[in-house]
Design a protein around this motif. Structure first.
Motif, PDB file in Angstrom:
ATOM      1  N   ASP A 130     -66.887 -22.063  -3.057  1.00 36.12           N
ATOM      2  CA  ASP A 130     -67.401 -22.683  -4.275  1.00 36.12           C
ATOM      3  C   ASP A 130     -68.020 -24.044  -3.969  1.00 36.12           C
ATOM      4  O   ASP A 130     -69.117 -24.357  -4.433  1.00 36.12           O
ATOM      5  CB  ASP A 130     -66.276 -22.887  -5.291  1.00 36.12           C
ATOM      6  CG  ASP A 130     -65.623 -21.595  -5.730  1.00 36.12           C
ATOM      7  OD1 ASP A 130     -66.294 -20.546  -5.713  1.00 36.12           O
ATOM      8  OD2 ASP A 130     -64.429 -21.647  -6.087  1.00 36.12           O
ATOM      9  N   LEU A 131     -67.324 -24.852  -3.190  1.00 39.28           N
ATOM     10  CA  LEU A 131     -67.817 -26.192  -2.863  1.00 39.28           C
ATOM     11  C   LEU A 131     -69.111 -26.128  -2.068  1.00 39.28           C
ATOM     12  O   LEU A 131     -70.040 -26.899  -2.307  1.00 39.28           O
ATOM     13  CB  LEU A 131     -66.753 -26.980  -2.103  1.00 39.28           C
ATOM     14  CG  LEU A 131     -65.470 -27.254  -2.894  1.00 39.28           C
ATOM     15  CD1 LEU A 131     -64.452 -27.961  -2.015  1.00 39.28           C
ATOM     16  CD2 LEU A 131     -65.748 -28.039  -4.159  1.00 39.28           C
ATOM     17  N   GLU A 132     -69.210 -25.173  -1.142  1.00 36.53           N
ATOM     18  CA  GLU A 132     -70.429 -25.017  -0.350  1.00 36.53           C
ATOM     19  C   GLU A 132     -71.608 -24.614  -1.242  1.00 36.53           C
ATOM     20  O   GLU A 132     -72.712 -25.147  -1.104  1.00 36.53           O
ATOM     21  CB  GLU A 132     -70.206 -23.981   0.750  1.00 36.53           C
ATOM     22  CG  GLU A 132     -71.364 -23.851   1.700  1.00 36.53           C
ATOM     23  CD  GLU A 132     -71.604 -25.093   2.544  1.00 36.53           C
ATOM     24  OE1 GLU A 132     -72.746 -25.257   3.023  1.00 36.53           O
ATOM     25  OE2 GLU A 132     -70.681 -25.899   2.736  1.00 36.53           O
ATOM     26  N   VAL A 133     -71.387 -23.689  -2.161  1.00 38.40           N
ATOM     27  CA  VAL A 133     -72.448 -23.275  -3.084  1.00 38.40           C
ATOM     28  C   VAL A 133     -72.902 -24.470  -3.914  1.00 38.40           C
ATOM     29  O   VAL A 133     -74.106 -24.731  -4.052  1.00 38.40           O
ATOM     30  CB  VAL A 133     -71.964 -22.128  -4.000  1.00 38.40           C
ATOM     31  CG1 VAL A 133     -72.929 -21.907  -5.162  1.00 38.40           C
ATOM     32  CG2 VAL A 133     -71.816 -20.836  -3.197  1.00 38.40           C
ATOM     33  N   LEU A 134     -71.969 -25.230  -4.468  1.00 35.69           N
ATOM     34  CA  LEU A 134     -72.331 -26.370  -5.308  1.00 35.69           C
ATOM     35  C   LEU A 134     -73.091 -27.438  -4.541  1.00 35.69           C
ATOM     36  O   LEU A 134     -74.020 -28.047  -5.056  1.00 35.69           O
ATOM     37  CB  LEU A 134     -71.074 -26.967  -5.944  1.00 35.69           C
ATOM     38  CG  LEU A 134     -70.379 -26.058  -6.953  1.00 35.69           C
ATOM     39  CD1 LEU A 134     -69.070 -26.681  -7.400  1.00 35.69           C
ATOM     40  CD2 LEU A 134     -71.279 -25.755  -8.134  1.00 35.69           C
ATOM     41  N   ARG A 135     -72.718 -27.650  -3.282  1.00 33.53           N
ATOM     42  CA  ARG A 135     -73.413 -28.645  -2.471  1.00 33.53           C
ATOM     43  C   ARG A 135     -74.844 -28.228  -2.136  1.00 33.53           C
ATOM     44  O   ARG A 135     -75.688 -29.058  -1.826  1.00 33.53           O
ATOM     45  CB  ARG A 135     -72.664 -28.863  -1.149  1.00 33.53           C
ATOM     46  CG  ARG A 135     -71.474 -29.739  -1.271  1.00 33.53           C
ATOM     47  CD  ARG A 135     -70.918 -30.073   0.111  1.00 33.53           C
ATOM     48  NE  ARG A 135     -69.499 -30.281   0.020  1.00 33.53           N
ATOM     49  CZ  ARG A 135     -68.552 -29.426   0.407  1.00 33.53           C
ATOM     50  NH1 ARG A 135     -68.894 -28.278   0.942  1.00 33.53           N
ATOM     51  NH2 ARG A 135     -67.296 -29.715   0.266  1.00 33.53           N
ATOM     52  N   ASN A 136     -75.124 -26.940  -2.196  1.00 32.49           N
ATOM     53  CA  ASN A 136     -76.429 -26.430  -1.752  1.00 32.49           C
ATOM     54  C   ASN A 136     -77.279 -25.857  -2.877  1.00 32.49           C
ATOM     55  O   ASN A 136     -78.203 -25.095  -2.622  1.00 32.49           O
ATOM     56  CB  ASN A 136     -76.223 -25.373  -0.658  1.00 32.49           C
ATOM     57  CG  ASN A 136     -75.719 -26.000   0.617  1.00 32.49           C
ATOM     58  OD1 ASN A 136     -76.405 -26.805   1.209  1.00 32.49           O
ATOM     59  ND2 ASN A 136     -74.494 -25.665   0.987  1.00 32.49           N
ATOM     60  N   LEU A 137     -76.984 -26.218  -4.105  1.00 22.96           N
ATOM     61  CA  LEU A 137     -77.815 -25.747  -5.224  1.00 22.96           C
ATOM     62  C   LEU A 137     -79.168 -26.426  -5.194  1.00 22.96           C
ATOM     63  O   LEU A 137     -79.340 -27.520  -4.774  1.00 22.96           O
ATOM     64  CB  LEU A 137     -77.111 -26.020  -6.556  1.00 22.96           C
ATOM     65  CG  LEU A 137     -75.932 -25.146  -6.856  1.00 22.96           C
ATOM     66  CD1 LEU A 137     -75.229 -25.642  -8.118  1.00 22.96           C
ATOM     67  CD2 LEU A 137     -76.353 -23.694  -7.030  1.00 22.96           C
TER      68      LEU A 137
END
Length: 137
Positions: A130-137
């Protein structure tokens, strides 16, 4: 009041019940009269039960993934970048057909006690994916 930046690592996820796989992270702190903004994370095959919001419009911005909305007697499919607006009092639910997780930015026009309900539900941290997805939006 000064503006505030929320970093993904600061977000606290919650599940509304022990049977719920969806994680919700509150993005603003509102009273019962204001609008509520939150992040929704749905695993593949998650389905939110049908519900309605009295006197509140719900706006969903699809950040990543695909979603099927069932609103009253219609079904619509939305994908990353799409915005779906559910009218007040419309019976609706949504499902993540997969294969990956679904990420939604959701705005509820009138809180109606949702913030309080969320804050008293089950704390469930957002995970590394989840954190990786949010950082790469």
């Amino acid at each position: 009041m000064l503006p505030r930046i929320l970093h993904p690592e600061e977000l606290q996820g919650f599940r509304l019940s022990s049977n719920d796989h969806c994680r919700l992270a509150l993005l603003n702190n509102t009273d019962a009269g204001g609008c509520t903004v939150f992040l929704e994370v749905h695993d593949p095959c998650d389905r939110v039960p049908p519900h309605r919001h009295q006197e509140a419009v719900e706006l969903y911005f699809v950040l990543r993934g695909g979603v099927i909305f069932h609103v009253d007697d219609r079904s619509i499919t939305a994908r990353s970048g799409d915005v779906v607006v559910v009218p007040e009092e419309a019976l609706h639910d949504l499902e993540n057909p997969g294969p990956g997780r679904l990420y939604l930015l959701t705005v509820l026009s009138k809180d109606g006690g949702f913030t309080n309900q969320l804050k008293h539900s089950i704390p469930t941290p957002l995970d590394a994916e989840d954190l990786e997805v949010l950082r790469n939006l």
